[in-house]
Structure formats: C-alpha cells, structure tokens
Design a protein around this motif. Structure first.
Motif, PDB file in Angstrom:
ATOM      1  N   ARG A 133      36.688  10.597 -12.829  1.00 31.67           N
ATOM      2  CA  ARG A 133      35.381  10.593 -13.494  1.00 31.67           C
ATOM      3  C   ARG A 133      35.571  10.685 -15.003  1.00 31.67           C
ATOM      4  N   ALA A 134      34.644  10.068 -15.724  1.00 33.12           N
ATOM      5  CA  ALA A 134      34.635  10.145 -17.186  1.00 33.12           C
ATOM      6  C   ALA A 134      33.207  10.336 -17.657  1.00 33.12           C
ATOM      7  N   PHE A 135      33.058  11.035 -18.790  1.00 33.61           N
ATOM      8  CA  PHE A 135      31.746  11.355 -19.340  1.00 33.61           C
ATOM      9  C   PHE A 135      31.741  11.030 -20.833  1.00 33.61           C
ATOM     10  N   HIS A 136      30.589  10.516 -21.317  1.00 34.67           N
ATOM     11  CA  HIS A 136      30.451  10.158 -22.717  1.00 34.67           C
ATOM     12  C   HIS A 136      28.999  10.344 -23.132  1.00 34.67           C
ATOM     13  N   PRO A 139      28.092  16.844 -27.165  1.00 34.11           N
ATOM     14  CA  PRO A 139      27.406  16.849 -28.462  1.00 34.11           C
ATOM     15  C   PRO A 139      27.810  15.737 -29.414  1.00 34.11           C
ATOM     16  N   SER A 140      28.951  15.086 -29.172  1.00 34.65           N
ATOM     17  CA  SER A 140      29.436  14.073 -30.102  1.00 34.65           C
ATOM     18  C   SER A 140      29.824  12.809 -29.356  1.00 34.65           C
ATOM     19  N   SER A 141      29.555  11.653 -29.965  1.00 31.67           N
ATOM     20  CA  SER A 141      29.942  10.381 -29.356  1.00 31.67           C
ATOM     21  C   SER A 141      31.446  10.132 -29.472  1.00 31.67           C
ATOM     22  N   LEU A 197      34.417   2.646 -25.735  1.00 32.12           N
ATOM     23  CA  LEU A 197      35.037   2.776 -27.046  1.00 32.12           C
ATOM     24  C   LEU A 197      34.812   1.524 -27.896  1.00 32.12           C
ATOM     25  N   SER A 198      34.886   0.371 -27.269  1.00 30.86           N
ATOM     26  CA  SER A 198      34.722  -0.866 -28.027  1.00 30.86           C
ATOM     27  C   SER A 198      33.266  -1.088 -28.456  1.00 30.86           C
ATOM     28  N   ARG A 199      32.333  -0.658 -27.608  1.00 34.76           N
ATOM     29  CA  ARG A 199      30.916  -0.867 -27.925  1.00 34.76           C
ATOM     30  C   ARG A 199      30.380   0.148 -28.918  1.00 34.76           C
ATOM     31  N   ARG A 200      30.842   1.394 -28.782  1.00 39.59           N
ATOM     32  CA  ARG A 200      30.240   2.464 -29.580  1.00 39.59           C
ATOM     33  C   ARG A 200      31.035   2.804 -30.818  1.00 39.59           C
ATOM     34  N   GLY A 201      32.242   2.300 -30.899  1.00 39.32           N
ATOM     35  CA  GLY A 201      33.038   2.598 -32.084  1.00 39.32           C
ATOM     36  C   GLY A 201      33.378   4.062 -32.212  1.00 39.32           C
ATOM     37  N   THR A 202      33.783   4.667 -31.095  1.00 36.71           N
ATOM     38  CA  THR A 202      34.052   6.105 -31.102  1.00 36.71           C
ATOM     39  C   THR A 202      35.452   6.452 -31.567  1.00 36.71           C
ATOM     40  N   SER A 203      36.283   5.484 -31.849  1.00 30.83           N
ATOM     41  CA  SER A 203      37.639   5.782 -32.256  1.00 30.83           C
ATOM     42  C   SER A 203      37.716   6.163 -33.718  1.00 30.83           C
ATOM     43  N   LYS A 260      44.036   7.054 -32.616  1.00 38.01           N
ATOM     44  CA  LYS A 260      42.902   6.356 -32.029  1.00 38.01           C
ATOM     45  C   LYS A 260      42.825   6.656 -30.540  1.00 38.01           C
ATOM     46  N   ALA A 261      41.600   6.844 -30.080  1.00 37.12           N
ATOM     47  CA  ALA A 261      41.397   7.145 -28.663  1.00 37.12           C
ATOM     48  C   ALA A 261      41.952   6.040 -27.777  1.00 37.12           C
ATOM     49  N   GLU A 262      41.810   4.783 -28.222  1.00 37.86           N
ATOM     50  CA  GLU A 262      42.300   3.659 -27.424  1.00 37.86           C
ATOM     51  C   GLU A 262      43.815   3.717 -27.219  1.00 37.86           C
TER      52      GLU A 262
END
Length: 301
Positions: free
Chosen positions: A270-273, A74-76, A295-301, A232-234
């Motif tokens: 596996r990873a899902f986003h 449900p969330s980016s 993370l870098s493209r979508r700015g999810t951090s 931060k996720a990174e």
C-alpha cells in the motif's frame, strides 16, 4: 539477603501471601508461573506457561490506536507505505524482561504483553538490507569481513541519516518507522546432540511468533526542505522498496535469521499520498508504477 525479586518470594512464603500478584496486568500470568518456577517446580511451571501463553492472542483495543493513519498526510512531498506479510518461518527477538522461566522469551511490549517488533529494529534491519543492495557483501569480502572503510552512499544517508556518534555531521534521515504487532505465540525446541553419544543433551526452548502469523510494516517518507544529503524520490524509493522485499522474503527479519528464521510472504503493498490518495497492489512493481505516476504528475520530488 537476595536482591532478586522471584528468589526472594520463593524463599519467604509469608511475603507470597502479602504481595498481591498483578493478575489483571499483562505480566501477571508470567509473574505467577515464574514464582512457581523459582520455588523448584520448574517443569510444571514451564508446561503451564507454554499451555497458557501459546496460540492466538487478542490484541488490546489500544494497540489499534497506535497504528498510524496515513489518510491525511500534511505535505505533498511525503509518502507513506504499508507492507502486509505472513511469516513462513518463526520470528524471534529476545525479550528484555529480567526474570522469566524461559531462557529465550520472545520480545513483548511491557504494557500490552503482546509480541512486537520495535521501530528501531525495523530501521536497523532495513538499513542493513539497503547496504547489501549497495554492495556491502562485496565490500566485506574484499576487507576480511570488516566495515572499517565502508561509507554509506548518499541515498542511504538520505533515507536513514548518519549513524549516531558522528558528532556535528550527524543528520536525521527522511524515514520514520513504526512498530509491528503480532497476534500469535508459539514455541520451538532446539536440542543439541552430543557427538560422542549422538543423543540430545539439554533442550533449549525458544518462545517465538510462529509461521502463519501476520504482521504489517509501516513507514513514512518525510523529507524536509534543505535536508542533506538531498535526493530525488524517484531515485531512492525504488531502491527502498526493493530492499523491503529482499529483507522480508530473502534475508528474514528475525534475530536468528542466519538459521532461516523470520522469512515471510508479502501479501499486500500500500502507498499513501496527500494528492494521489491511496493505492493497494499485490506486488511491488505495480505499486511503484502508481507511485511514479504520482511523482511525475505532482512534482513532489
């Protein structure tokens, strides 16, 4: 008068005829051989159980419905991971069933009757692996094996939250865990030897998930706005993935991991986003590179 169910049945043959054994349920077979065990036919009951319970297990259809579906997060800001693995050494966690003819039955789900590793066990072991990565081993060496002055760094608190019982400072972590189901049962025998006679004393039977069985670790990284400590996720996710790899391949996930039980070979990452979609890789480093791009493209951090 006895309050124990199986000794009660063993002493009263009339009750054995009246009480229908639930053979259609997962525990029916265990109940049947346990009654025989408490009647005194211990070896024959144990042999019958080991013949009937060992080998491959067909997982019920309902088990597949408990496997999380990460295809529509449900969330980016959220990320989900699945790690497929194959056991190289036996896996064991003691069952909480009160009556069993084996001293060391493997943990099974009460409804389905199949071996499983609980979500809470994953959380506890993975927290420990992250602590080892953060310097817990060195801390214990400096403090005579005591945890008294240990404090989890912020990235571990962010992922797992505080330990229960910390009152007003308690906060939930960003990780959500799911159980792992196994489709095999095997048996191991430990036979302690007498130092004087150099011969076996009394064999100890362990019901285990044997080497070659396959499992899957599933977890969800779901931070929410304003959670503390913030991270931060990174920064936290590569440490988490490294801890997962160390836990499975080096430390082991079994209750007897000090004896080398519970180590595994990781076969798939596996990873899902929500926006990035889904990626599958053979090694952790390749998976992280893809996640880092998300993370870098979508700015999810």
């Amino acid at each position: 008068m006895t309050w124990d169910y199986f000794p009660f049945l063993a002493e009263d043959t009339n009750q054995q005829e009246i009480l229908a054994r639930p053979e259609g349920l997962a525990g029916g077979f265990v109940d049947e051989v346990s009654v025989r065990f408490f009647q005194g036919e211990k070896e024959s009951a144990r042999r019958r159980y080991m013949r009937g319970a060992g080998g491959d297990i067909t997982l019920p259809d309902l088990v597949s419905q408990t496997v999380p579906d990460f295809s529509s997060l449900p969330s980016s800001r959220w990320l989900a991971f699945q790690v497929d693995f194959e056991l190289l050494t036996p896996w064991y966690s003691r069952d909480d069933r009160l009556f069993h003819l084996l001293d060391n039955p493997v943990r099974k789900d009460r409804v389905f009757g199949v071996p499983f590793m609980a979500a809470s066990s994953w959380k506890g072991m993975l927290r420990w692996a992250c602590r080892m990565q953060a310097g817990l081993r060195e801390h214990l060496e400096r403090h005579n094996g005591k945890l008294d002055s240990w404090r989890d760094p912020d990235w571990i608190l962010h992922l797992f939250g505080n330990v229960k019982g910390e009152g007003e400072e308690f906060s939930q972590g960003a990780l959500v865990f799911y159980p792992t189901w196994f489709n095999k049962i095997g048996f191991e025998v430990i036979n302690p030897h007498s130092r004087e006679r150099r011969a076996g004393t009394q064999p100890i039977y362990y019901e285990v998930v044997p080497p070659g069985a396959k499992g899957r670790l599933s977890l969800l990284y779901a931070p929410w706005p304003g959670m503390k400590p913030k991270a931060k996720a990174e920064e936290v996710l590569p440490k988490l993935l490294a801890a997962i790899e160390a836990l499975l391949t080096t430390y082991g996930i079994s209750a007897k991991r000090t004896a080398g039980w519970g180590t595994a070979e990781i076969t798939k990452w596996r990873a899902f986003h929500k926006i990035g979609g889904y990626v599958e890789k053979d090694d952790c480093a390749a998976l992280w590179r893809e996640v880092q791009n998300w993370l870098s493209r979508r700015g999810t951090s």
